[in-house]
Design an enzyme around this catalytic site. Structure first.
Site, PDB file in Angstrom:
ATOM      1  CD  GLN A 127      21.839 -67.516  14.817  1.00  0.00           C
ATOM      2  OE1 GLN A 127      22.116 -67.944  13.693  1.00  0.00           O
ATOM      3  NE2 GLN A 127      21.194 -66.399  15.010  1.00  0.00           N
ATOM      4  CB  SER A 133      16.356 -72.172  18.712  1.00  0.00           C
ATOM      5  OG  SER A 133      16.473 -70.931  19.369  1.00  0.00           O
TER       6      SER A 133
END
Length: 523
Positions: A127, A133
């Site tokens: 992540q 993102s």
């Protein structure tokens, strides 16, 4: 290793892959940094700021490609840039290998290793490197700002001396990263926000942000997480129901933000021409999927158009670049985390560990071979949570039955406790001397009184922790009061100190709680 960042040459690209702050972190990994002069100017980072951070500023892109061992970029390389790569060099950038087969071949033929930031697997450990993102978050936020710029009214409702202003109604189609960012921004600006997604499990996330989930009565056949966290393509039957719902909502909405994209596929058409025609004049559509054809039939990539009925359609494809400083900061951090994984020894030596899920998944060319597509990661993608069943609404008869059952259960527990307590008291009284029993009765009564006093105080007056400490302090005070009349001066002093300290604890606790409650009260 020397990490180099050339200036982005794609028209309208304002971002840069290295910031002064990220350069400092890269140097801690043992790397040296260099950057092309003016590369960060459009994002607000001057050459002087880079020099102050220990970055070597070189005059042109050719110098960067010649001196650097690792090239970091935002956009994928243009053919002229790919031609400057050499064998053994590493390129880290967005690449989109499925859509750029010729570029993939060119980089492979140059003998360079290419790491695509858009191919970072969607697993928990990766992540921190998820540049998609990061950019989607900015795009969602900026989409609402662009909508507000083209919308002729407030987002929030107001009642003024000049009249009442109704709040704007915003519909966000797609609740991925960009969609959730748009929902959060629109809600914080005071709009009545609605959101739709083909994955019903995101309903809780949407509602937790203050938006209304547009629920579609349709039996789910596929979990969205099955496609790596993205929404799966919809069936024709589902699509028809979806479009019918959007037609129902279109006349009510002031702003529509569409974010639906599936990697490697054209953007699905979700907002058709007939929906645009029934929208109110002055309404705004912001299409975040414009680069892949758009979710709206009338979207024109990189342009803002106004339809005959006064609906503005924004089809910009550079939302992150319009916030270049923030986008560069986040992207440079993603790059830095990728290089940290590539430099496990923090000694400036890159280790291309093809057994690592993240590195293998993002590497598209290596050692003169194309390594795309990667094998599936050993760790499954972040799974979507199953939707929780809504609690069943009880009938009055069922509620009454539950209350009766709870009362009976509490009665049984209390009778059992009294019976056990009475038996223990009789047992102790049978074997203990009279002097012990007088103190023991005082102790038991203190516990009982303290428990009843504290337990019956409303929980809004003190926290559970304070309730426990106050109960203990009450027991101490009752015990100390019994001892103050003792003939021993030491016992009297200790009893008085006990009353004082326990009293301070009790009253101080209530005063602190009162101040805490006052923080949440309107003056």
């Amino acid at each position: 290793m020397k990490i180099g960042a050339p200036k982005e040459i794609f028209e309208g690209e304002n971002r840069v892959a290295m910031t002064p702050d990220s350069a400092l972190q890269l140097q801690k990994l043992g790397h040296a940094c260099l950057i092309e002069s003016g590369a960060g100017a459009k994002a607000g980072f001057s050459d002087a700021a880079y020099a102050a951070a220990g970055v070597t500023v070189v005059p042109d892109a050719q110098s960067v490609f010649t001196l650097a061992d690792v090239i970091i970029k935002v956009r994928g390389p243009e053919p002229s840039e790919a031609q400057m790569l050499r064998g053994g060099q590493t390129l880290i950038s967005f690449f989109w290998p499925a859509q750029n087969a010729d570029l993939l071949d060119q980089v492979k033929n140059r003998g360079a290793t290419a790491i695509a930031m858009d191919m970072v697997p969607r697993i928990s450990r990766a992540q921190k490197m998820d540049a998609l993102s990061s950019m989607a978050n900015i795009a969602g936020y900026r989409a609402v700002i662009e909508a507000g710029n083209n919308f002729g009214r407030f987002f929030t409702g107001q009642v003024t001396a000049a009249g009442k202003v109704p709040p704007a109604r915003v519909l966000v189609v797609g609740a991925g990263v960009a969609g959730l960012a748009a929902i959060g921004t629109a809600t914080s600006l005071g709009a009545i926000t609605y959101a739709f997604d083909v994955r019903p499990e995101v309903a809780e996330q949407i509602e937790s942000m203050g938006a209304n989930f547009v629920f579609l009565e349709f039996e789910a056949t596929q979990d969205g997480a099955a496609t790596g966290g993205y929404a799966a393509p919809s069936s024709p039957e589902f699509r028809e129901k979806q479009l019918a719902k959007f037609r129902e909502l279109a006349p009510e909405m002031d702003i529509v933000i569409t974010t639906a994209l599936i990697p490697g596929r054209p953007a699905p058409k979700l907002w058709t021409e007939d929906m645009v025609k029934i929208m109110k004049p002055g309404s705004v559509i912001v299409d975040l999927a414009a680069e892949r054809g758009g979710n709206c039939d009338l979207t024109v990539p990189d342009q803002r158009i106004v339809t005959d009925n006064g609906v503005t359609i924004v089809g910009y494809t550079d939302f992150p670049s319009r916030m270049a400083a923030q986008a560069s900061t986040l992207y440079a951090t993603n790059i830095r985390h990728m290089l940290a994984d590539l430099t496990p020894g923090k000694d400036g030596v890159l280790v291309q560990n093809m057994e690592d899920d993240v590195i293998r998944g993002a590497t598209v060319t290596h050692a003169g071979a194309i390594t795309f597509p990667p094998p599936p990661p050993k760790v499954a993608a972040i799974a979507a949570a199953r939707p929780k069943e809504k609690p069943k609404e009880l009938t009055p008869a069922e509620k009454r039955a539950q209350e009766v059952a709870a009362f009976r259960r509490q009665t049984r527990n209390q009778v059992a406790l009294l019976a056990v307590g009475g038996a223990l008291m009789l047992g102790v009284g049978y074997v203990a001397p009279p002097g012990f029993m007088s103190h023991f009765i005082v102790f038991v009564l203190s516990c009982f009184v303290g428990f009843q006093v504290i337990w019956n105080v409303s929980h809004s007056l003190h926290t559970p922790l304070m309730a426990v400490t106050n109960a203990i302090s009450s027991i101490i005070i009752l015990g100390a009061l019994m001892q103050i009349g003792s003939g021993n001066w030491l016992v009297v002093i200790l009893a008085a100190l006990s009353v004082l300290m326990a009293g301070v604890n009790i009253f101080g606790g209530f005063l602190v709680t009162r101040r805490m409650l006052a923080m949440f009260q309107k003056s």
